[in-house]
Design a protein around this motif. Structure first.
Motif, PDB file in Angstrom:
ATOM      1  N   GLY A  97       0.795  -1.229   0.000  1.00 57.40           N
ATOM      2  CA  GLY A  97       0.000   0.000   0.000  1.00 57.40           C
ATOM      3  C   GLY A  97       0.826   1.276   0.000  1.00 57.40           C
ATOM      4  O   GLY A  97       0.311   2.351   0.315  1.00 57.40           O
ATOM      5  N   TRP A  98       2.114   1.182  -0.373  1.00 56.44           N
ATOM      6  CA  TRP A  98       2.973   2.371  -0.393  1.00 56.44           C
ATOM      7  C   TRP A  98       2.707   3.239  -1.617  1.00 56.44           C
ATOM      8  O   TRP A  98       2.933   4.433  -1.601  1.00 56.44           O
ATOM      9  CB  TRP A  98       4.449   1.968  -0.373  1.00 56.44           C
ATOM     10  N   ARG A  99       2.282   2.592  -2.704  1.00 53.22           N
ATOM     11  CA  ARG A  99       1.907   3.340  -3.899  1.00 53.22           C
ATOM     12  C   ARG A  99       0.911   2.502  -4.692  1.00 53.22           C
ATOM     13  O   ARG A  99       0.858   1.279  -4.558  1.00 53.22           O
ATOM     14  CB  ARG A  99       3.113   3.727  -4.751  1.00 53.22           C
ATOM     15  N   LYS A 100       0.124   3.176  -5.547  1.00 50.10           N
ATOM     16  CA  LYS A 100      -0.956   2.500  -6.243  1.00 50.10           C
ATOM     17  C   LYS A 100      -0.568   2.031  -7.644  1.00 50.10           C
ATOM     18  O   LYS A 100      -1.245   1.186  -8.219  1.00 50.10           O
ATOM     19  CB  LYS A 100      -2.177   3.419  -6.339  1.00 50.10           C
ATOM     20  N   ASP A 101       0.505   2.605  -8.195  1.00 47.24           N
ATOM     21  CA  ASP A 101       0.883   2.260  -9.557  1.00 47.24           C
ATOM     22  C   ASP A 101       2.208   1.505  -9.583  1.00 47.24           C
ATOM     23  O   ASP A 101       2.946   1.483  -8.602  1.00 47.24           O
ATOM     24  CB  ASP A 101       1.005   3.525 -10.411  1.00 47.24           C
ATOM     25  N   ASP A 102       2.484   0.884 -10.725  1.00 51.09           N
ATOM     26  CA  ASP A 102       3.753   0.189 -10.938  1.00 51.09           C
ATOM     27  C   ASP A 102       4.465   0.863 -12.099  1.00 51.09           C
ATOM     28  O   ASP A 102       4.077   0.684 -13.259  1.00 51.09           O
ATOM     29  CB  ASP A 102       3.502  -1.286 -11.259  1.00 51.09           C
ATOM     30  N   PRO A 103       5.494   1.662 -11.837  1.00 55.20           N
ATOM     31  CA  PRO A 103       6.172   2.393 -12.906  1.00 55.20           C
ATOM     32  C   PRO A 103       6.921   1.504 -13.891  1.00 55.20           C
ATOM     33  O   PRO A 103       7.370   1.967 -14.934  1.00 55.20           O
ATOM     34  CB  PRO A 103       7.136   3.304 -12.141  1.00 55.20           C
ATOM     35  N   THR A 104       7.047   0.222 -13.569  1.00 58.25           N
ATOM     36  CA  THR A 104       7.758  -0.690 -14.484  1.00 58.25           C
ATOM     37  C   THR A 104       6.788  -1.467 -15.371  1.00 58.25           C
ATOM     38  O   THR A 104       7.222  -2.280 -16.194  1.00 58.25           O
ATOM     39  CB  THR A 104       8.605  -1.698 -13.693  1.00 58.25           C
ATOM     40  N   ALA A 105       5.479  -1.214 -15.221  1.00 56.88           N
ATOM     41  CA  ALA A 105       4.469  -2.040 -15.888  1.00 56.88           C
ATOM     42  C   ALA A 105       4.654  -2.098 -17.402  1.00 56.88           C
ATOM     43  O   ALA A 105       4.462  -3.148 -18.018  1.00 56.88           O
ATOM     44  CB  ALA A 105       3.075  -1.536 -15.547  1.00 56.88           C
ATOM     45  N   ARG A 106       5.033  -0.978 -18.015  1.00 56.89           N
ATOM     46  CA  ARG A 106       5.140  -0.939 -19.476  1.00 56.89           C
ATOM     47  C   ARG A 106       6.586  -0.973 -19.961  1.00 56.89           C
ATOM     48  O   ARG A 106       6.849  -0.806 -21.155  1.00 56.89           O
ATOM     49  CB  ARG A 106       4.443   0.307 -20.017  1.00 56.89           C
TER      50      ARG A 106
END
Length: 310
Positions: A97-106
């Motif tokens: 729950g530290w962040r909602k997105d994954d910057p490595t997703a793409r």
């Protein structure tokens, strides 16, 4: 690059929690944890150059990091490992729950060259199994260690860490299967040949007076035989078998086990289970081995392979 963690207490605490999770849930070794720490430090420094912290890392920063690694001539395999580390970290961050997105997703994984596993021929493996380690006062016992280890590495496809970690009671495994604890503490059953069973029991009988929890005890019976000590035994066996020791290693025997089974018609899914691979993509490299062998066979024996009609 220098670490940015000292100026980023939040990220530092998150990294510590991430590494603790890897150790507790996946059984990551100290060397693995150190590599992950180094990878996160490196990305943190890159993020800091863009006025971001590791905890704030954006998708754009991940992309510029990948481009920087490519421009710097970093090996694709190293770049892929660092991206994998970041992916695992940010997925853990989302889970916590530290962040909602994954910057490595793409982020696209760097393309890796296909490196074919080195293998021995079936004849070479048989010569190795018939060899005996010699060279000191414990030559007799070393031969028992060599025989049991080589039988298990080749007939069960064990990793060296799995082999050296076997408990002494493994010598008395009942039934045709042996329980092996693999990467991340995952357990699997592998077929146990009669030759391996006999070699294990002979070693266990020889070590009856050694109070050790391991089938392959080290100088300190409380610890298993070290990889370095086993490498010396394997070196001796290779020399006596007339093989180049540089071509022989525990992993080469594991690769040989897999490629020989596949060459004799084994199913790829079954091979995945025997090797303990989490992803079948890892197992599929052995299909490349078979393709390369067929190509070499064609070039060596087909009358038109050289391009000149006969």
């Amino acid at each position: 690059m220098t670490s940015a963690h000292g100026a980023d207490p939040l990220s530092r605490g998150q990294v510590e929690a991430f590494l603790e999770m890897l150790a507790a849930e996946r059984g990551a070794a100290a060397r693995t944890l150190s590599a992950y720490q180094s990878d996160l430090d490196d990305f943190s420094a890159h993020a800091a150059s863009r006025s971001e912290t590791l905890a704030e890392g954006s998708a754009e920063t991940v992309q510029t990091y990948l481009r920087a690694m490519t421009a710097g001539g970093l090996a694709p395999r190293t770049a892929a490992r660092r991206l994998s580390c970041l992916r695992q970290f940010y997925r853990f961050a989302a889970r916590e729950g530290w962040r909602k997105d994954d910057p490595t997703a793409r982020a696209a994984r760097p393309k890796l060259p296909v490196t074919l596993p080195r293998v021995l021929s079936e004849d070479e493996v048989m010569r190795l199994l018939d060899a005996r380690a010699v060279g000191d006062a414990e030559a007799g016992r070393r031969a028992l260690v060599a025989r049991a280890a080589l039988e298990l590495l080749y007939t069960a496809g064990l990793r060296i860490s799995e082999l050296l970690g076997l408990p002494r009671d493994a010598a008395y495994a009942r039934g045709p299967m042996l329980l092996v604890r693999g990467k991340g503490g995952r357990e699997r059953l592998v077929p146990l040949s009669e030759g391996a069973r006999e070699a294990m029991r002979a070693l266990r009988a020889s070590d009856a007076d050694i109070a050790s929890p391991f089938l392959f005890p080290g100088r300190d019976p409380k610890r298993p035989l070290t990889r370095q000590a086993f490498d010396r035994i394997l070196h001796d066996c290779a020399v006596r078998a007339g093989l180049d020791p540089a071509r022989v290693s525990p992993h080469v025997l594991r690769h040989s086990f897999a490629s020989h089974l596949l060459g004799r018609g084994a199913d790829l899914r079954a091979l995945q289970m025997l090797l303990g691979h989490a992803d079948i993509a890892t197992t599929q490299v052995y299909t490349h081995v078979m393709t390369e062998r067929l190509r070499q066979l064609m070039e060596a024996h087909h009358p038109l392979a050289g391009g000149t009609p006969h």
